[in-house]
Write a protein that holds these residues in place. Structure first.
Motif, PDB file in Angstrom:
ATOM      1  N   ALA A  49       6.496  -7.685  -7.393  1.00 32.71           N
ATOM      2  CA  ALA A  49       7.220  -8.721  -6.663  1.00 32.71           C
ATOM      3  C   ALA A  49       6.591  -8.956  -5.285  1.00 32.71           C
ATOM      4  O   ALA A  49       6.475 -10.105  -4.844  1.00 32.71           O
ATOM      5  CB  ALA A  49       8.691  -8.327  -6.511  1.00 32.71           C
ATOM      6  N   LEU A  50       6.154  -7.887  -4.640  1.00 27.13           N
ATOM      7  CA  LEU A  50       5.507  -8.045  -3.324  1.00 27.13           C
ATOM      8  C   LEU A  50       4.150  -8.713  -3.454  1.00 27.13           C
ATOM      9  O   LEU A  50       3.721  -9.437  -2.564  1.00 27.13           O
ATOM     10  CB  LEU A  50       5.328  -6.681  -2.660  1.00 27.13           C
ATOM     11  CG  LEU A  50       6.407  -6.256  -1.692  1.00 27.13           C
ATOM     12  CD1 LEU A  50       7.731  -6.063  -2.375  1.00 27.13           C
ATOM     13  CD2 LEU A  50       5.990  -4.973  -0.983  1.00 27.13           C
ATOM     14  N   GLY A  51       3.483  -8.461  -4.580  1.00 23.92           N
ATOM     15  CA  GLY A  51       2.145  -9.025  -4.786  1.00 23.92           C
ATOM     16  C   GLY A  51       2.128 -10.500  -5.129  1.00 23.92           C
ATOM     17  O   GLY A  51       1.080 -11.136  -5.105  1.00 23.92           O
ATOM     18  N   ARG A  52       3.278 -11.057  -5.435  1.00 22.46           N
ATOM     19  CA  ARG A  52       3.339 -12.492  -5.774  1.00 22.46           C
ATOM     20  C   ARG A  52       3.362 -13.359  -4.564  1.00 22.46           C
ATOM     21  O   ARG A  52       3.736 -13.115  -3.517  1.00 22.46           O
ATOM     22  CB  ARG A  52       4.592 -12.795  -6.599  1.00 22.46           C
ATOM     23  CG  ARG A  52       4.427 -12.343  -8.011  1.00 22.46           C
ATOM     24  CD  ARG A  52       5.573 -12.800  -8.880  1.00 22.46           C
ATOM     25  NE  ARG A  52       5.973 -11.620  -9.641  1.00 22.46           N
ATOM     26  CZ  ARG A  52       7.180 -11.122  -9.672  1.00 22.46           C
ATOM     27  NH1 ARG A  52       8.162 -11.688  -9.050  1.00 22.46           N
ATOM     28  NH2 ARG A  52       7.453 -10.062 -10.377  1.00 22.46           N
ATOM     29  N   HIS A  77       0.834  -1.201   0.000  1.00 24.99           N
ATOM     30  CA  HIS A  77       0.000   0.000   0.000  1.00 24.99           C
ATOM     31  C   HIS A  77       0.873   1.257   0.000  1.00 24.99           C
ATOM     32  O   HIS A  77       0.615   2.209  -0.749  1.00 24.99           O
ATOM     33  CB  HIS A  77      -0.939  -0.018   1.205  1.00 24.99           C
ATOM     34  CG  HIS A  77      -1.886   1.127   1.237  1.00 24.99           C
ATOM     35  ND1 HIS A  77      -2.980   1.222   0.413  1.00 24.99           N
ATOM     36  CD2 HIS A  77      -1.885   2.256   1.991  1.00 24.99           C
ATOM     37  CE1 HIS A  77      -3.621   2.345   0.653  1.00 24.99           C
ATOM     38  NE2 HIS A  77      -2.977   2.979   1.617  1.00 24.99           N
ATOM     39  N   GLY A  78       1.912   1.268   0.835  1.00 24.10           N
ATOM     40  CA  GLY A  78       2.836   2.407   0.861  1.00 24.10           C
ATOM     41  C   GLY A  78       3.490   2.633  -0.492  1.00 24.10           C
ATOM     42  O   GLY A  78       3.630   3.777  -0.948  1.00 24.10           O
ATOM     43  N   LEU A  79       3.870   1.540  -1.156  1.00 24.75           N
ATOM     44  CA  LEU A  79       4.468   1.655  -2.493  1.00 24.75           C
ATOM     45  C   LEU A  79       3.480   2.219  -3.507  1.00 24.75           C
ATOM     46  O   LEU A  79       3.842   3.052  -4.347  1.00 24.75           O
ATOM     47  CB  LEU A  79       4.938   0.280  -2.992  1.00 24.75           C
ATOM     48  CG  LEU A  79       6.333  -0.163  -2.621  1.00 24.75           C
ATOM     49  CD1 LEU A  79       6.632  -1.514  -3.256  1.00 24.75           C
ATOM     50  CD2 LEU A  79       7.367   0.849  -3.019  1.00 24.75           C
ATOM     51  N   GLN A  80       2.248   1.760  -3.450  1.00 25.86           N
ATOM     52  CA  GLN A  80       1.243   2.268  -4.385  1.00 25.86           C
ATOM     53  C   GLN A  80       1.023   3.771  -4.187  1.00 25.86           C
ATOM     54  O   GLN A  80       0.922   4.523  -5.157  1.00 25.86           O
ATOM     55  CB  GLN A  80      -0.069   1.508  -4.214  1.00 25.86           C
ATOM     56  CG  GLN A  80       0.017   0.078  -4.701  1.00 25.86           C
ATOM     57  CD  GLN A  80      -1.195  -0.746  -4.295  1.00 25.86           C
ATOM     58  OE1 GLN A  80      -1.799  -0.520  -3.255  1.00 25.86           O
ATOM     59  NE2 GLN A  80      -1.537  -1.718  -5.131  1.00 25.86           N
ATOM     60  N   LEU A  81       0.968   4.187  -2.941  1.00 30.55           N
ATOM     61  CA  LEU A  81       0.805   5.615  -2.669  1.00 30.55           C
ATOM     62  C   LEU A  81       2.024   6.406  -3.145  1.00 30.55           C
ATOM     63  O   LEU A  81       1.881   7.500  -3.707  1.00 30.55           O
ATOM     64  CB  LEU A  81       0.574   5.851  -1.175  1.00 30.55           C
ATOM     65  CG  LEU A  81      -0.757   5.354  -0.620  1.00 30.55           C
ATOM     66  CD1 LEU A  81      -0.783   5.481   0.895  1.00 30.55           C
ATOM     67  CD2 LEU A  81      -1.914   6.102  -1.242  1.00 30.55           C
ATOM     68  N   VAL A 100       8.638  -3.527  -8.131  1.00 29.09           N
ATOM     69  CA  VAL A 100       8.744  -3.947  -6.730  1.00 29.09           C
ATOM     70  C   VAL A 100       7.362  -4.329  -6.202  1.00 29.09           C
ATOM     71  O   VAL A 100       7.205  -5.355  -5.538  1.00 29.09           O
ATOM     72  CB  VAL A 100       9.379  -2.842  -5.858  1.00 29.09           C
ATOM     73  CG1 VAL A 100       9.384  -3.241  -4.386  1.00 29.09           C
ATOM     74  CG2 VAL A 100      10.791  -2.549  -6.318  1.00 29.09           C
ATOM     75  N   ALA A 101       6.364  -3.521  -6.528  1.00 27.82           N
ATOM     76  CA  ALA A 101       4.999  -3.823  -6.090  1.00 27.82           C
ATOM     77  C   ALA A 101       4.559  -5.177  -6.649  1.00 27.82           C
ATOM     78  O   ALA A 101       3.929  -5.979  -5.941  1.00 27.82           O
ATOM     79  CB  ALA A 101       4.038  -2.715  -6.535  1.00 27.82           C
ATOM     80  N   GLN A 157      12.896  -4.840   1.325  1.00 28.78           N
ATOM     81  CA  GLN A 157      13.653  -3.592   1.265  1.00 28.78           C
ATOM     82  C   GLN A 157      14.854  -3.722   0.330  1.00 28.78           C
ATOM     83  O   GLN A 157      15.176  -2.785  -0.409  1.00 28.78           O
ATOM     84  CB  GLN A 157      14.085  -3.167   2.661  1.00 28.78           C
ATOM     85  CG  GLN A 157      12.891  -2.730   3.495  1.00 28.78           C
ATOM     86  CD  GLN A 157      13.277  -2.062   4.786  1.00 28.78           C
ATOM     87  OE1 GLN A 157      14.240  -1.307   4.832  1.00 28.78           O
ATOM     88  NE2 GLN A 157      12.505  -2.312   5.832  1.00 28.78           N
ATOM     89  N   VAL A 158      15.503  -4.878   0.353  1.00 27.24           N
ATOM     90  CA  VAL A 158      16.619  -5.111  -0.570  1.00 27.24           C
ATOM     91  C   VAL A 158      16.120  -5.068  -2.012  1.00 27.24           C
ATOM     92  O   VAL A 158      16.737  -4.451  -2.891  1.00 27.24           O
ATOM     93  CB  VAL A 158      17.332  -6.455  -0.254  1.00 27.24           C
ATOM     94  CG1 VAL A 158      18.276  -6.859  -1.376  1.00 27.24           C
ATOM     95  CG2 VAL A 158      18.076  -6.349   1.066  1.00 27.24           C
ATOM     96  N   THR A 159      14.982  -5.711  -2.262  1.00 26.79           N
ATOM     97  CA  THR A 159      14.391  -5.680  -3.608  1.00 26.79           C
ATOM     98  C   THR A 159      14.140  -4.247  -4.037  1.00 26.79           C
ATOM     99  O   THR A 159      14.468  -3.849  -5.163  1.00 26.79           O
ATOM    100  CB  THR A 159      13.081  -6.498  -3.646  1.00 26.79           C
ATOM    101  OG1 THR A 159      13.377  -7.850  -3.316  1.00 26.79           O
ATOM    102  CG2 THR A 159      12.421  -6.435  -5.010  1.00 26.79           C
ATOM    103  N   TYR A 160      13.582  -3.444  -3.161  1.00 27.00           N
ATOM    104  CA  TYR A 160      13.328  -2.032  -3.465  1.00 27.00           C
ATOM    105  C   TYR A 160      14.636  -1.310  -3.770  1.00 27.00           C
ATOM    106  O   TYR A 160      14.748  -0.601  -4.784  1.00 27.00           O
ATOM    107  CB  TYR A 160      12.607  -1.363  -2.290  1.00 27.00           C
ATOM    108  CG  TYR A 160      12.333   0.105  -2.524  1.00 27.00           C
ATOM    109  CD1 TYR A 160      11.156   0.515  -3.135  1.00 27.00           C
ATOM    110  CD2 TYR A 160      13.249   1.081  -2.136  1.00 27.00           C
ATOM    111  CE1 TYR A 160      10.901   1.865  -3.360  1.00 27.00           C
ATOM    112  CE2 TYR A 160      13.010   2.423  -2.354  1.00 27.00           C
ATOM    113  CZ  TYR A 160      11.836   2.808  -2.971  1.00 27.00           C
ATOM    114  OH  TYR A 160      11.599   4.143  -3.204  1.00 27.00           O
ATOM    115  N   ASN A 161      15.622  -1.465  -2.896  1.00 29.89           N
ATOM    116  CA  ASN A 161      16.891  -0.756  -3.070  1.00 29.89           C
ATOM    117  C   ASN A 161      17.585  -1.119  -4.376  1.00 29.89           C
ATOM    118  O   ASN A 161      18.206  -0.266  -5.012  1.00 29.89           O
ATOM    119  CB  ASN A 161      17.825  -1.035  -1.892  1.00 29.89           C
ATOM    120  CG  ASN A 161      17.317  -0.418  -0.599  1.00 29.89           C
ATOM    121  OD1 ASN A 161      16.515   0.511  -0.607  1.00 29.89           O
ATOM    122  ND2 ASN A 161      17.764  -0.955   0.522  1.00 29.89           N
TER     123      ASN A 161
END
Length: 189
Positions: free
Chosen positions: A186-189, A73-77, A183-184, A129-133
């Protein structure tokens, strides 16, 4: 069907936005709205949709899933703020200047982007967080950040005509939103 009344109400609100969204798209395609009105209306619709996302995330009882849902949710925002900034700058530059109001909206959006990214980091696990970075990095993201910093250095008391490469702004913004969306995903999987 939803577990909580909050989620059911949010779903109803999203349903009520479908026709206004269709109408707004027709107006945009027909160039019947100015940029600021379009951004405002799209932001209102997106906020309703993200409210449903938050309500659904609130129905998750597994702590590991809840953390991921909140991080997502934070990423989507955050991504919506990047889109908003892209539109604000593009619209302003198409007019030939960024008004004091545009600069104020851009600064407020940047503050929200920082907060939303902080929300993501507060709820994402270390691997996320690593995926995001690793993903939200690189020349495109850095280029966008440099251009944005240049824009944010403009005085906010009067209109500004910053000299920026609008094609570079568009490309770097698209690369950044694409990276955040990856990233979103990847998190959604």
């Amino acid at each position: 069907s939803f577990v909580t009344p909050v989620a059911a109400e949010a779903a109803g609100e999203v349903g009520q936005q479908l026709e206004p969204l269709t109408r707004l798209r027709r107006q945009v395609y027909g160039t019947q709205l100015d940029g600021r009105a379009t951004v405002t209306r799209y932001s209102e619709i997106i906020n309703v949709m993200l409210g449903l996302d938050r309500a659904i995330a609130g129905e998750i009882t597994d702590p590991a899933l809840a953390g991921t849902a909140h991080a997502l949710h934070g990423l989507q925002l955050a991504n919506e703020e990047i889109y908003l900034q892209q539109v604000l700058v593009s619209t302003g530059m198409a007019r030939g200047l960024l008004t004091a109001g545009d600069l104020g909206l851009l600064r407020a959006s940047q503050a929200r982007l920082i907060a939303r990214t902080g929300d993501f980091r507060a709820t994402a696990n270390p691997a996320q967080q690593v995926t995001y970075n690793l993903t939200v990095s690189g020349a495109g993201v850095e280029s966008r950040n440099r251009i944005l910093d240049q824009l944010l250095q403009q005085p906010d008391t009067r209109a500004a005509t910053p000299v920026i490469d609008i094609a570079a702004w568009q490309t770097s913004s698209q690369l950044t939103t694409g990276a955040v969306a990856a990233v979103a995903g990847a998190l959604g999987r």
